[in-house]
Design a protein around this motif. Structure first.
Motif, PDB file in Angstrom:
ATOM      1  N   MET A   1       0.839  -1.207   0.000  1.00 19.84           N
ATOM      2  CA  MET A   1       0.000   0.000   0.000  1.00 19.84           C
ATOM      3  C   MET A   1       0.867   1.247   0.000  1.00 19.84           C
ATOM      4  N   GLU A   2       1.898   1.149   0.834  1.00 20.01           N
ATOM      5  CA  GLU A   2       2.812   2.273   0.951  1.00 20.01           C
ATOM      6  C   GLU A   2       3.404   2.637  -0.415  1.00 20.01           C
ATOM      7  N   ALA A   3       3.652   1.572  -1.193  1.00 18.74           N
ATOM      8  CA  ALA A   3       4.246   1.777  -2.506  1.00 18.74           C
ATOM      9  C   ALA A   3       3.341   2.629  -3.387  1.00 18.74           C
ATOM     10  N   PHE A   4       2.015   2.439  -3.263  1.00 18.86           N
ATOM     11  CA  PHE A   4       1.095   3.199  -4.108  1.00 18.86           C
ATOM     12  C   PHE A   4       1.112   4.678  -3.750  1.00 18.86           C
ATOM     13  N   VAL A   5       1.189   4.947  -2.444  1.00 18.43           N
ATOM     14  CA  VAL A   5       1.251   6.341  -2.000  1.00 18.43           C
ATOM     15  C   VAL A   5       2.515   6.991  -2.547  1.00 18.43           C
ATOM     16  N   SER A   6       3.652   6.255  -2.415  1.00 13.47           N
ATOM     17  CA  SER A   6       4.918   6.799  -2.906  1.00 13.47           C
ATOM     18  C   SER A   6       4.854   7.011  -4.407  1.00 13.47           C
ATOM     19  N   LEU A   7       4.203   6.054  -5.099  1.00 15.14           N
ATOM     20  CA  LEU A   7       4.120   6.146  -6.549  1.00 15.14           C
ATOM     21  C   LEU A   7       3.313   7.376  -6.943  1.00 15.14           C
ATOM     22  N   ALA A   8       2.240   7.650  -6.196  1.00 10.89           N
ATOM     23  CA  ALA A   8       1.414   8.816  -6.488  1.00 10.89           C
ATOM     24  C   ALA A   8       2.229  10.092  -6.318  1.00 10.89           C
ATOM     25  N   SER A   9       3.037  10.149  -5.244  1.00  8.06           N
ATOM     26  CA  SER A   9       3.834  11.357  -5.054  1.00  8.06           C
ATOM     27  C   SER A   9       4.903  11.433  -6.138  1.00  8.06           C
ATOM     28  N   GLY A  10       5.362  10.265  -6.593  1.00  6.36           N
ATOM     29  CA  GLY A  10       6.321  10.237  -7.693  1.00  6.36           C
ATOM     30  C   GLY A  10       5.714  10.810  -8.959  1.00  6.36           C
ATOM     31  N   LEU A  11       4.447  10.449  -9.199  1.00 10.23           N
ATOM     32  CA  LEU A  11       3.761  10.954 -10.386  1.00 10.23           C
ATOM     33  C   LEU A  11       3.684  12.478 -10.352  1.00 10.23           C
ATOM     34  N   ALA A  12       3.486  13.007  -9.151  1.00  6.12           N
ATOM     35  CA  ALA A  12       3.417  14.460  -9.010  1.00  6.12           C
ATOM     36  C   ALA A  12       4.729  15.095  -9.449  1.00  6.12           C
ATOM     37  N   VAL A  13       5.859  14.421  -9.152  1.00  9.14           N
ATOM     38  CA  VAL A  13       7.160  14.935  -9.593  1.00  9.14           C
ATOM     39  C   VAL A  13       7.270  14.831 -11.108  1.00  9.14           C
ATOM     40  N   ALA A  14       6.859  13.660 -11.624  1.00  8.57           N
ATOM     41  CA  ALA A  14       7.099  13.383 -13.039  1.00  8.57           C
ATOM     42  C   ALA A  14       6.251  14.240 -13.958  1.00  8.57           C
ATOM     43  N   ILE A  15       5.049  14.671 -13.505  1.00 15.00           N
ATOM     44  CA  ILE A  15       4.219  15.436 -14.443  1.00 15.00           C
ATOM     45  C   ILE A  15       4.454  16.942 -14.364  1.00 15.00           C
ATOM     46  N   GLN A  16       5.489  17.336 -13.645  1.00 18.74           N
ATOM     47  CA  GLN A  16       5.869  18.743 -13.747  1.00 18.74           C
ATOM     48  C   GLN A  16       6.274  19.006 -15.192  1.00 18.74           C
ATOM     49  N   PRO A  17       5.852  20.161 -15.757  1.00 24.33           N
ATOM     50  CA  PRO A  17       6.071  20.391 -17.189  1.00 24.33           C
ATOM     51  C   PRO A  17       7.522  20.186 -17.617  1.00 24.33           C
ATOM     52  N   MET A  18       8.477  20.653 -16.802  1.00 27.81           N
ATOM     53  CA  MET A  18       9.874  20.507 -17.206  1.00 27.81           C
ATOM     54  C   MET A  18      10.255  19.040 -17.305  1.00 27.81           C
ATOM     55  N   ASN A  19       9.811  18.257 -16.326  1.00 30.34           N
ATOM     56  CA  ASN A  19      10.167  16.847 -16.332  1.00 30.34           C
ATOM     57  C   ASN A  19       9.498  16.105 -17.478  1.00 30.34           C
ATOM     58  N   LEU A  20       8.267  16.532 -17.821  1.00 28.56           N
ATOM     59  CA  LEU A  20       7.601  15.941 -18.991  1.00 28.56           C
ATOM     60  C   LEU A  20       8.418  16.226 -20.239  1.00 28.56           C
ATOM     61  N   LEU A  21       8.941  17.450 -20.322  1.00 33.00           N
ATOM     62  CA  LEU A  21       9.735  17.831 -21.487  1.00 33.00           C
ATOM     63  C   LEU A  21      10.999  16.968 -21.560  1.00 33.00           C
ATOM     64  N   PHE A  22      11.641  16.774 -20.404  1.00 34.78           N
ATOM     65  CA  PHE A  22      12.850  15.935 -20.392  1.00 34.78           C
ATOM     66  C   PHE A  22      12.513  14.514 -20.826  1.00 34.78           C
ATOM     67  N   ALA A  23      11.374  14.006 -20.357  1.00 34.65           N
ATOM     68  CA  ALA A  23      10.980  12.653 -20.742  1.00 34.65           C
ATOM     69  C   ALA A  23      10.769  12.592 -22.251  1.00 34.65           C
ATOM     70  N   LEU A  24      10.168  13.639 -22.810  1.00 31.52           N
ATOM     71  CA  LEU A  24       9.902  13.656 -24.249  1.00 31.52           C
ATOM     72  C   LEU A  24      11.213  13.688 -25.035  1.00 31.52           C
ATOM     73  N   ILE A  25      12.136  14.569 -24.620  1.00 34.50           N
ATOM     74  CA  ILE A  25      13.443  14.628 -25.288  1.00 34.50           C
ATOM     75  C   ILE A  25      14.105  13.249 -25.204  1.00 34.50           C
ATOM     76  N   GLY A  26      14.014  12.654 -24.023  1.00 28.61           N
ATOM     77  CA  GLY A  26      14.624  11.347 -23.829  1.00 28.61           C
ATOM     78  C   GLY A  26      14.065  10.302 -24.771  1.00 28.61           C
ATOM     79  N   VAL A  27      12.742  10.192 -24.871  1.00 28.23           N
ATOM     80  CA  VAL A  27      12.191   9.133 -25.718  1.00 28.23           C
ATOM     81  C   VAL A  27      12.483   9.399 -27.195  1.00 28.23           C
ATOM     82  N   LEU A  28      12.500  10.683 -27.599  1.00 31.66           N
ATOM     83  CA  LEU A  28      12.810  10.990 -28.998  1.00 31.66           C
ATOM     84  C   LEU A  28      14.256  10.603 -29.318  1.00 31.66           C
ATOM     85  N   LEU A  29      15.175  11.041 -28.460  1.00 33.71           N
ATOM     86  CA  LEU A  29      16.589  10.706 -28.662  1.00 33.71           C
ATOM     87  C   LEU A  29      16.785   9.196 -28.639  1.00 33.71           C
ATOM     88  N   GLY A  30      16.138   8.558 -27.669  1.00 34.87           N
ATOM     89  CA  GLY A  30      16.280   7.117 -27.517  1.00 34.87           C
ATOM     90  C   GLY A  30      15.794   6.378 -28.756  1.00 34.87           C
TER      91      GLY A  30
END
Lengths: 499, 323
Positions: A1-30
């Motif tokens: 259960m704890e993992a789900f809470v942590s994952l949710a807070s992780g999602l909050a980090v990942a969907i910050q616009p800058m991080n989304l942009l980095f993810a996009l650059i990453g997948v394109l380059l990859g």
């Protein structure tokens, strides 16, 4: 259960616009580097490290993860369309995928690869989030003798790639095993079969062999046959998308591929090649359409592609929990962590939870991005096959050569590429299967060094292979898989006599 | 095809844009640094860190890093000696591992043919055991190895590398026969670490950085570092201070091609002297956890010669080099 809470807070980090942009650059380059044979995600991350130094750690590590997943997608696209596996893990995909593309089913092949990668990546990322701490204890308990036993299972099952004649298949396998001996022997430090050529000291590069045999060999073969009869390629025959039948035949292989890829990827010396071949062999055994194998069976693409992506998530288990880099890309990501003064390991989850869970969450996002990017492109990619054959194959040759020298700028590498191309042509001309050669090169050296390590540790006592429960179980599986066909055949004959 | 090309270009442009940004304008010399290994390894990271420090501090106008991978650096050094003779702007990163690799590979090109410039960093070797191991100290390990060297299994990096040499020197210092050690080479740091954590071997030996996070988490016990006795602290005990005479460091350095003039040699040495003192370089050392072991000129040349001689002795003793 704890993992789900942590994952949710992780999602909050990942969907910050800058991080989304980095993810996009990453997948394109990859995706871009995954497409080029020879240039893999590891090299890309290495070249980006000094540049990302100034960026925020979360952003750049998320970008590296995007590159990693993107590379897996890109490699399969070229494997399916032009029979040029971008990396060794895409080899199994090339076997059936390229046959599908040639018979006008490139669309469904690319689609099942993309969706399968997504499904596997998602399940495996869940596995990473929930099981990582438990899985890692098992992974570390795998000793050299257990790896050797796993290789035995792999050797027995790869006979599925042998084609119809066991003698021809074994001949090919032994060519691969012999090539695997070239270079410096890891245990003794002495060079073998390298004839004083320093470039051969570092063993034969798997991608050089695979690209030479698959792509260059095929180009030569097509050129030699052109005057006999021209093979017309139809880019699209039937539906461009997956039919209901395709879905029905794909979903089980996706799940089975995930089940192979994730745990084996999590093993410190597991890798991505073994699960893809195990998955290919399993699908060939279990399929309801055995007649399709060798002509382009969708199961043979769905399974290995899922296994490939699931193993990528598996690799992150030892990296994040122990700081063990088990693939070249993972090693580069470790260097990426370290340049920010972060040490992946048992303490990372406790000390930097937002970073770790942000990374895991961004893997979900990268995966979804790749699916959205790749599915609409399927129609476009398939048009590649409409290029007239002489141009297409000339392009493939340029592309294969470029990738090889970009990875290793040396004339010796090019000579090897050409020599393997000629070998691939001759094998095709005289009807020898080529996949077992690459399998031999990948598995041979691993099996050899693990066996010798096991025996060194046990002071030469071979019983060590049976004393470890994991090893004994795996060896028993290998033995059953080896004997079963003969026993069943014998029983069948016995019955026939009784009748 | 156009899609691939497009995304490749996009990637290339992004890389070029950021790379251009870090290069500062004020400058004196254009340098070429060869990393005789594939991107990502220690030598490559050293070369790229030098590039960063030299350009950001304005010591050099432009620095190009080229990778010449293969055979523990044997291919890179051959290229340096044969193709760059007299080139006063060329440097090559190298390290202790190359000393051993050139000997085991029977390289026709030797380090004596190059022009030593400066030693940059060093890392000490650490000997660790699993937390559950009965061995608690260097002394106990030394006793075990003296009793039967074959029964003490070591996990570390490639055969003939610094880990292997350190294990052999440890056995010798403990009074055992170094030719009898049971050293098991692993290809990557990760694989060796897994074997140690899994309790498959008696002890592990590698650079301290490989084990650091496991030691701090209490999964591995650090017996000692191969550092000089006076550098020891409570957290980082030295092997030498515990009575086994082993001192070895895995250093990295830069050398120049043969045949450069005295002026060119001085210019390169000055540039390195300045870089070593720069804030940029010191920051990198701290971020990467590299120990500063800067030494240039004749002092370094002397150390290099001593290391070559000592390594040859050890490798001959363990049978990797036939004299």
């Amino acid at each position: 259960m704890e993992a789900f809470v942590s994952l949710a807070s992780g999602l909050a980090v990942a969907i910050q616009p800058m991080n989304l942009l980095f993810a996009l650059i990453g997948v394109l380059l990859g995706t871009a580097v995954g497409v080029l044979p020879g240039i893999g995600p590891a090299l890309t991350v290495a070249l980006l490290l000094p540049i990302t130094f100034k960026l925020d750690p979360a952003g750049s590590i998320i970008m590296f993860a995007g590159i990693y997943y993107g590379g897996m997608y890109g490699g399969s696209t070229t494997a399916i369309l032009i029979n040029t596996p971008g990396e060794s893990a895409s080899m199994a995909t090339a076997l059936e995928g390229n046959l599908m593309a040639k018979s006008g089913r490139g669309g469904p092949a690319l689609a099942t690869a993309a969706i399968g990668s997504f499904v596997a990546g998602t399940f495996a990322t869940f596995g990473l989030a929930l099981l990582a701490p438990y899985l890692v204890d098992i992974a570390v308990s795998f000793g050299p003798e257990d790896y050797f036993a796993l290789m035995c299972v792999a050797f027995v099952t790869v006979s599925a790639t042998f084609g119809d004649s066991p003698v021809r298949g074994l001949t090919s396998l032994f060519i691969g095993l012999a090539l695997g001996l070239v270079g410096i022997d890891i245990l003794s430090g002495q060079s073998r079969l390298s004839f004083g050529v320093p470039e051969l000291y570092d063993n034969i590069e798997v991608t050089t062999l695979a690209v030479g045999l698959f792509a260059v060999g095929e180009a030569l073969y097509v050129a030699s046959r052109r005057h006999h009869h021209e093979e017309k390629l139809e880019p699209v025959r039937g539906s461009l998308w997956m039919t209901k039948e395709d879905w029905k035949r794909s979903w089980k292989p996706w799940l089975r591929g995930t089940a192979y890829g994730f745990p084996i990827g999590a093993l410190p010396a597991g890798g991505a090649e073994i699960p893809t071949f195990l998955s290919y062999a399993t699908e060939k055994k279990l399929t309801k359409h055995p007649e399709d194998f060798g002509r382009g069976a969708i199961e043979g693409v769905a399974g290995p592609e899922a296994a490939n992506n699931a193993s990528a998530a598996g690799t992150l288990v030892p990296l994040l929990t122990l700081g063990l880099p088990t693939s070249a890309t993972a090693a580069m990501m470790l260097a990426g962590f370290q340049q920010y003064g972060l040490n992946p390991g048992p303490l990372l989850f406790a000390e930097k939870p937002d970073l770790v869970w942000g990374l895991i969450a961004s893997l979900f996002i990268a995966n979804a991005m790749l699916l959205v990017l790749n599915l609409p492109l399927v129609g476009l990619w398939v048009r590649l096959l409409a290029i007239p054959q002489p141009w297409l194959y000339a392009g493939i040759l340029v592309f294969a050569t470029m990738g090889t020298i970009a990875a290793n700028p040396s004339p010796v590498e090019l000579i090897m590429l050409t020599a393997f191309g000629v070998l691939g042509f001759l094998m095709r001309r005289f009807d020898f299967p080529i996949a077992p050669v690459v399998v031999g090169l990948i598995l041979g050296p691993v099996a050899e060094s693990q066996l010798r390590r096991a025996l060194s540790i046990s002071l030469g006592d071979p019983m060590v292979l049976l004393q470890s429960p994991i090893s004994a179980t795996l060896l028993a599986i290998a033995l059953i898989a080896l004997m079963a066909p003969f026993v069943l055949k014998g029983l069948g004959r016995f019955k026939a006599v009784e009748d | 095809m156009s899609q691939i090309r497009k995304s490749l270009w996009r990637g290339a442009l992004a890389v070029a844009a950021v790379a251009g940004f870090v290069t500062s304008a004020a400058a004196q010399m254009d340098l070429k640094i060869m990393a005789p290994a594939a991107p990502g390894g220690g030598w490559d990271q050293t070369a790229r860190s030098m590039q960063q420090a030299l350009t950001q501090s304005g010591i050099a106008k432009g620095v190009q890093v080229a990778n010449v991978p293969g055979a523990g650096g044997s291919i890179g050094i051959a290229q340096l000696v044969n193709n760059s003779k007299g080139d006063g702007n060329q440097l090559m990163v190298m390290g202790y591992v190359m000393v051993g690799a050139l000997l085991t590979n029977k390289s026709p090109v030797t380090l004596e043919q190059t022009t030593p410039i400066a030693r940059l960093t060093a890392e000490y070797e650490a000997i660790v055991v699993p937390a559950s191991s009965p061995i608690k100290s260097v002394k106990e390990l030394a006793e075990a190895i003296k009793a039967d060297p074959a029964k003490v299994t070591w996990a570390g990096g490639s055969a003939g590398g610094v880990d292997h040499i350190a294990a052999a020197l440890f056995a010798k210092a403990a009074g055992a026969d170094p030719t009898k050690i049971n050293y098991i080479p692993f290809s990557g740091g990760g694989e060796a670490l897994a074997a140690i954590l899994g309790g498959k071997v008696t002890a592990g030996i590698s650079g301290y950085g490989e084990f650091e996070s496991q030691i701090k988490a209490g999964k591995l016990r650090l017996l000692g570092l191969s550092s000089p006795a006076n550098k020891a602290t409570a957290d980082l005990p030295s092997i030498k201070a515990q009575g086994v005479d082993l001192e070895i460091a895995n250093w990295r350095a830069v050398v120049a091609p043969p045949g450069i003039s005295a002026d060119q040699k001085k210019a390169l040495t000055d540039a390195m002297d300045k870089m070593a003192k720069s804030k940029e370089w010191q920051d990198i050392l701290k971020a990467k956890g590299w120990e500063d072991s800067y030494m240039s000129g004749d002092a370094f040349a002397k150390v290099l010669n001593e290391e070559v001689a000592r390594t040859k002795d050890v490798l001959t003793a363990v049978g990797l080099v036939k004299s």
